[in-house]
Design an enzyme around this catalytic site. Structure first.
Site: not given
Length: 416
Positions: A129, A201, A226-227, A375
């Site tokens: 990322f 991560d 938050y995912k 995605r």
């Protein structure tokens, strides 16, 4: 599951199905983007109102003590810890993933500098990322001590990248674009055999796949809430440090919240013992409070069952796309091997951005990543097998009718 009725039957037998009622999902929306922003827990609205109207509105400054605000980062860390496979006093929920990356990378480099100062290489993955790579670049520029970044890619396998000059290996457990997942135990052991420390991560892993950081030999880990943890947009991230590293030094963002006695107001910094020394400044209480609502739902689910359902849903999604959308130029980039994938499925299409905008207009929300990647997050806590069937049916129709081929869907928005 060859028919939609088969999917409905599987949903009726799903031990996680009851958790869907704990999320506030809009009518007419199929939400397959929990890998980017999780859905709102029903409890979040009441909790936000409580924090704003009661704890802040009535308690005012007293709530740092009476409402437990001061201890909230550590208390939430202890609640999150079982999902990471670590002791409760080794985690804090605080700051952003990017800031936490900076902290733990600095910690790892300082440890290595005291033990093996000749090690000046940080290894990561070219397809990591972007914020991970940006923070490494920023750290190298900040230190100006001869550090360099070595990137794993098709021309440089991980095993070859790990030499005796490597200080730190920093990887995402689940790749944000493809959904490919590393074997954490094997990779950590490989890095340690070469004398490197390992930072993971967990942004696309925490809450989605079973984790055992301590057993798997990780040294440091960060991730967002938050995912798959459904903490809310921009909710604070988390940070874990293995016990043997916690007091090795104090992290460079040595704000007063990580001081041993923050309210002594000393003019000299003295770090707290343990994980608290990885805090920084005053905590964002309202957003921290929302994190707990998502954790409370996640902790009701057995992670082995979450993983089983995630894999079953993604298997179904892949098979339905393969059979029902075969006439279209879709390329699966997510590994089919269960051990090598997380909880989202990614497909390439030459007009991927426009296709995703057309899907969103039809009520199927996924997201888009360059280059050409659609995605789809398969989130077991609030999605079922019939949802997967319906999602692929919408995808098939959008592709068959070329509904994506409109100026409005081709124009790029600021956030994709």
């Amino acid at each position: 599951m060859k028919t939609r009725d088969d999917c409905l039957a599987a949903d009726r037998q799903d031990p996680l199905a009851h958790l869907k009622s704990q999320f506030a999902l809009p009518q007419g929306v199929l939400y397959l983007d929990g890998n980017s922003l999780g859905a709102q827990p029903v409890a979040a609205l009441a909790r936000a109102q409580e924090v704003v109207s009661q704890e802040w509105g009535q308690g005012l400054i007293r709530s740092w003590n009476t409402a437990g605000w001061f201890d909230l980062p550590a208390r939430l860390g202890a609640k999150l810890a079982p999902l990471l496979g670590v002791p409760g006093d080794d985690v804090v929920v605080t700051d952003s993933t990017s800031l936490n990356l900076f902290k733990v990378l600095a910690a790892a480099l300082r440890i290595q500098d005291s033990q093996a100062p000749e090690r000046r290489v940080i290894v990561s993955e070219r397809d990591n990322f972007p914020t991970v790579l940006y923070m490494i670049e920023g750290m190298i520029d900040f230190l100006k001590q001869g550090y360099s970044l070595r990137l794993v890619d098709e021309s440089l396998p991980l095993q070859e990248a790990l030499g005796d000059d490597v200080a730190v290996l920093l990887l995402s457990h689940v790749n944000y674009r493809s959904g490919a997942m590393y074997d954490m135990a094997a990779v950590s052991a490989m890095a340690h055999a070469q004398g490197a420390l390992v930072i993971w991560d967990l942004a696309h892993a925490a809450g989605a796949v079973p984790l055992a950081l301590q057993a798997d030999g990780a040294d440091f880990a960060v991730g967002c809430t938050y995912k798959y943890l459904n903490g809310g947009p921009g909710s604070p991230a988390f940070l874990w440090v293995a016990g043997q590293h916690q007091n090795a030094f104090w992290q460079p963002l040595s704000g007063w919240w990580s001081h041993a006695q923050p309210f002594a107001m000393s003019d000299r910094y003295a770090p707290a013992q343990g994980i608290r020394r990885y805090l920084c400044g005053t905590q964002p209480i309202t957003s921290l409070a929302m994190v707990e609502c998502g954790l409370d739902v996640a902790l009701q689910a057995d992670m082995a069952e979450v993983r089983r359902k995630s894999l079953a849903m993604s298997d179904l999604f892949i098979e339905l796309v393969r059979t029902r959308c075969a006439a279209h130029p879709l390329t699966l980039i997510t590994p089919e091997d269960h051990a090598a994938r997380g909880s989202h499925v990614s497909l390439r299409h030459p007009q991927g951005y426009a296709v995703m905008q057309a899907l969103i207009a039809r009520g199927l929300i996924g997201d888009y990543r360059e280059p050409e990647v659609l995605r789809f997050g398969l989130t077991p806590l609030y999605l079922g097998y019939a949802d997967v069937w319906d999602a692929v049916e919408i995808l098939r129709d959008v592709l068959d009718t070329r509904a994506w081929d409109r100026p409005a869907f081709l124009a790029r928005a600021q956030v994709t």
